[in-house]
Design a protein around this motif. Structure first.
Motif, PDB file in Angstrom:
ATOM      1  N   VAL A 105       4.045  11.681   2.668  1.00 28.77           N
ATOM      2  CA  VAL A 105       2.997  11.067   2.392  1.00 28.77           C
ATOM      3  C   VAL A 105       3.173   9.546   2.390  1.00 28.77           C
ATOM      4  O   VAL A 105       2.151   8.838   3.201  1.00 28.77           O
ATOM      5  N   ALA A 106       4.034   8.989   2.081  1.00 27.41           N
ATOM      6  CA  ALA A 106       4.337   7.579   2.391  1.00 27.41           C
ATOM      7  C   ALA A 106       4.746   6.950   3.575  1.00 27.41           C
ATOM      8  O   ALA A 106       4.121   6.157   4.163  1.00 27.41           O
ATOM      9  N   ALA A 122       2.482   4.404   5.933  1.00 24.53           N
ATOM     10  CA  ALA A 122       3.312   3.248   6.536  1.00 24.53           C
ATOM     11  C   ALA A 122       2.999   3.274   7.922  1.00 24.53           C
ATOM     12  O   ALA A 122       2.511   2.187   8.781  1.00 24.53           O
ATOM     13  N   ALA A 123       2.779   4.526   8.703  1.00 26.20           N
ATOM     14  CA  ALA A 123       2.576   4.723  10.021  1.00 26.20           C
ATOM     15  C   ALA A 123       0.657   4.245  10.244  1.00 26.20           C
ATOM     16  O   ALA A 123       0.626   3.545  11.347  1.00 26.20           O
ATOM     17  N   GLU A 175       0.692  -1.273  -0.024  1.00 29.30           N
ATOM     18  CA  GLU A 175       0.004   0.222  -0.064  1.00 29.30           C
ATOM     19  C   GLU A 175       0.894   1.264   0.029  1.00 29.30           C
ATOM     20  O   GLU A 175       0.559   2.316  -0.581  1.00 29.30           O
ATOM     21  N   VAL A 176       2.088   1.267   0.755  1.00 26.52           N
ATOM     22  CA  VAL A 176       2.745   2.363   0.741  1.00 26.52           C
ATOM     23  C   VAL A 176       3.664   2.666  -0.536  1.00 26.52           C
ATOM     24  O   VAL A 176       3.571   3.691  -1.120  1.00 26.52           O
ATOM     25  N   ALA A 177       3.908   1.405  -1.277  1.00 28.03           N
ATOM     26  CA  ALA A 177       4.751   1.416  -2.748  1.00 28.03           C
ATOM     27  C   ALA A 177       3.724   2.279  -3.420  1.00 28.03           C
ATOM     28  O   ALA A 177       4.138   3.109  -4.391  1.00 28.03           O
ATOM     29  N   GLU A 178       2.228   1.809  -3.699  1.00 26.96           N
ATOM     30  CA  GLU A 178       1.211   2.606  -4.393  1.00 26.96           C
ATOM     31  C   GLU A 178       1.028   3.971  -4.109  1.00 26.96           C
ATOM     32  O   GLU A 178       1.102   4.810  -4.775  1.00 26.96           O
ATOM     33  N   THR A 179       0.969   4.400  -2.875  1.00 27.27           N
ATOM     34  CA  THR A 179       0.783   5.828  -2.329  1.00 27.27           C
ATOM     35  C   THR A 179       2.243   6.591  -2.767  1.00 27.27           C
ATOM     36  O   THR A 179       2.022   7.535  -3.357  1.00 27.27           O
ATOM     37  N   LEU A 180       3.425   5.994  -2.675  1.00 25.67           N
ATOM     38  CA  LEU A 180       4.653   6.672  -2.993  1.00 25.67           C
ATOM     39  C   LEU A 180       4.716   6.844  -4.383  1.00 25.67           C
ATOM     40  O   LEU A 180       5.041   8.001  -4.705  1.00 25.67           O
ATOM     41  N   PHE A 224       8.213  -0.303   7.202  1.00 26.32           N
ATOM     42  CA  PHE A 224       7.653  -0.515   5.890  1.00 26.32           C
ATOM     43  C   PHE A 224       7.454   0.642   5.036  1.00 26.32           C
ATOM     44  O   PHE A 224       6.535   0.684   4.154  1.00 26.32           O
ATOM     45  N   GLY A 225       8.046   1.913   5.544  1.00 26.60           N
ATOM     46  CA  GLY A 225       8.152   3.067   4.527  1.00 26.60           C
ATOM     47  C   GLY A 225       9.271   3.167   4.084  1.00 26.60           C
ATOM     48  O   GLY A 225      10.164   2.212   3.932  1.00 26.60           O
TER      49      GLY A 225
END
Ligand code: PLP
Length: 389
Positions: free
Chosen positions: A247-248, A252-253, A15-20, A207-208
């Motif tokens: 934002v990523a 992650a948090a 989900e973080v990779a997508e957001t980033l 995981f960020g």
């Protein structure tokens, strides 16, 4: 590769990779620009700030984005000490801090300040009363980590904070910094209950992405910038903001907040029990201390920790001997030595740090690999000894 080195760093949560990726492409504006692209970046950045603040139960105005845990620690320590007036200034910290705290403290010593380094007990936990006992009238800062990166040992931060608040209400300008890089996202807490004035966090341990972090600065706490340029981050940290990173980090948090940290604890506890049951002459570093749910640091007597890490790497498992920053050098861990471990014991120690994506199957395979590798290495060592004789 089954990955058990989460205290060194983590991969990106999907989900973080997508957001980033989306933010990198679509939110390229400079958050200081007046036009719509700039305003959009500003909005995203402030959304991320509010989210990180929520994760700490702090206010958005108390969050300063940085390039990571190292910068947050440097900004907290150098920025706080330099903001307090006076010539003779003193700092109290511990022997088990990360180099990102120890080295700014050494820099303060080079600049003429005095620093006390408090030794932990054999369980890797410092004593709050002993920390308080080192405070002098000229002490301006105490820096203690929330939890240790090598052993996972959780430090008595709220007790230390209470003592410092007392001093402060008696008129002494003294503040508490806490390196929370390993604790943030792994154990739940509200920052005002914990009680530090400054608190460092980093994205890549949860995981960020690498290269982004934050410093919590409690409202009213003085802090002088340590790098100069534009008037970003309320003049506390100059430099164009890393909006996609922030934002990523916030995403992650959030995932950590929603996550189930009990599952990781169960996996770690099971791993530790099985290793202790199936391998002889093993001991847990920090046994008896309150620990992070994900960390297991073990001494395998008569085994070289480096060799065990290499054997497990060949078997397909990522683990760590000592801290990532000190492996590659032959120096034994300063944390384990401070806890009273001998150089040999420290050199026979290996850290296993779990994460929420690890499965029971992976942990099971790891247990088998550790049992086999330790047997082989001990057998080889015995052969070498008998050849030498
Ligand atoms: C990893 C780590 C740091 C450094 O954080 P970076 O974001 O890698 O600079 C600081 N303190 C502790 C306890 C850490 O584990």
């Amino acid at each position: 590769m089954p990955y058990f080195d989460h205290n060194a760093t983590t991969f990106l949560a999907p989900e973080v990779a997508e957001t980033l990726s989306v933010t990198l492409h679509e939110c390229y504006g400079n958050a200081s620009s007046i036009h719509r692209e700039g305003q959009r970046a500003r909005q995203e950045l402030e959304g991320a700030r509010a989210s990180i603040a929520r994760s700490l139960a702090a206010s958005p105005g108390e969050i300063v984005f940085t390039s990571g845990g190292t910068e947050s620690n440097n900004l907290a320590i150098l920025g706080l000490v330099r903001s307090v007036p006076g010539e003779r200034k003193h700092v109290v910290t511990t022997e088990i801090e990360h180099p990102a705290v120890l080295e700014p403290c050494r820099q303060l010593e080079r600049e003429g300040m005095m620093v006390d380094y408090v030794r932990p007990g054999v369980d890797g936990v410092v004593n709050a009363a002993e920390m308080a006992g080192r405070i002098r009238p000229e002490t301006v800062l105490v820096s203690v980590m929330h939890s240790n990166n090598e052993t996972g040992a959780i430090q008595p931060v709220s007790d230390i904070a209470a003592g410092i608040r007392e001093r402060r209400s008696a008129g002494q300008p003294i503040y508490l910094h806490c390196d929370g890089v390993q604790a943030f996202g792994k154990i739940p807490f509200a920052i005002t209950d914990l009680g530090p004035d400054l608190y460092s966090v980093s994205a890549h341990k949860i995981f960020g992405p690498k290269g982004v972090g934050a410093l919590y600065v409690r409202k009213g706490v003085p802090l002088r910038a340590v790098q100069f340029g534009g008037r970003h981050e309320r003049e506390r940290r100059a430099g164009t903001e890393n909006v996609p990173g922030a934002v990523a980090f916030a995403r992650a948090a959030e995932l950590c907040r929603e996550g189930d940290c009990m599952r990781v604890a169960e996996l770690r506890d099971w791993f530790e029990r099985e290793i202790e049951r199936r391998v002889e002459d093993v001991e847990v570093n920090g046994r008896g201390a309150p620990r992070l749910p994900n960390t297991s640091n073990l001494v395998f007597r008569n085994v070289s920790g480096e060799n065990l890490v290499i054997a497990l790497d060949i078997a397909g498992f990522a683990v760590s001997s000592g801290s990532a920053c000190s492996s590659g050098s032959v120096e034994p861990s300063h944390v384990l030595l401070a806890m009273g471990r001998s150089r040999e014991e420290a050199g026979s120690s290996v850290r296993f740090s779990f994460g929420r994506y690890n499965t029971r199957e992976e942990a099971d395979a790891l247990i088998h690999a550790v049992v086999r590798s330790v047997e082989r290495l001990r057998k080889a060592a015995r052969r070498e000894v008998s050849f030498a004789v």
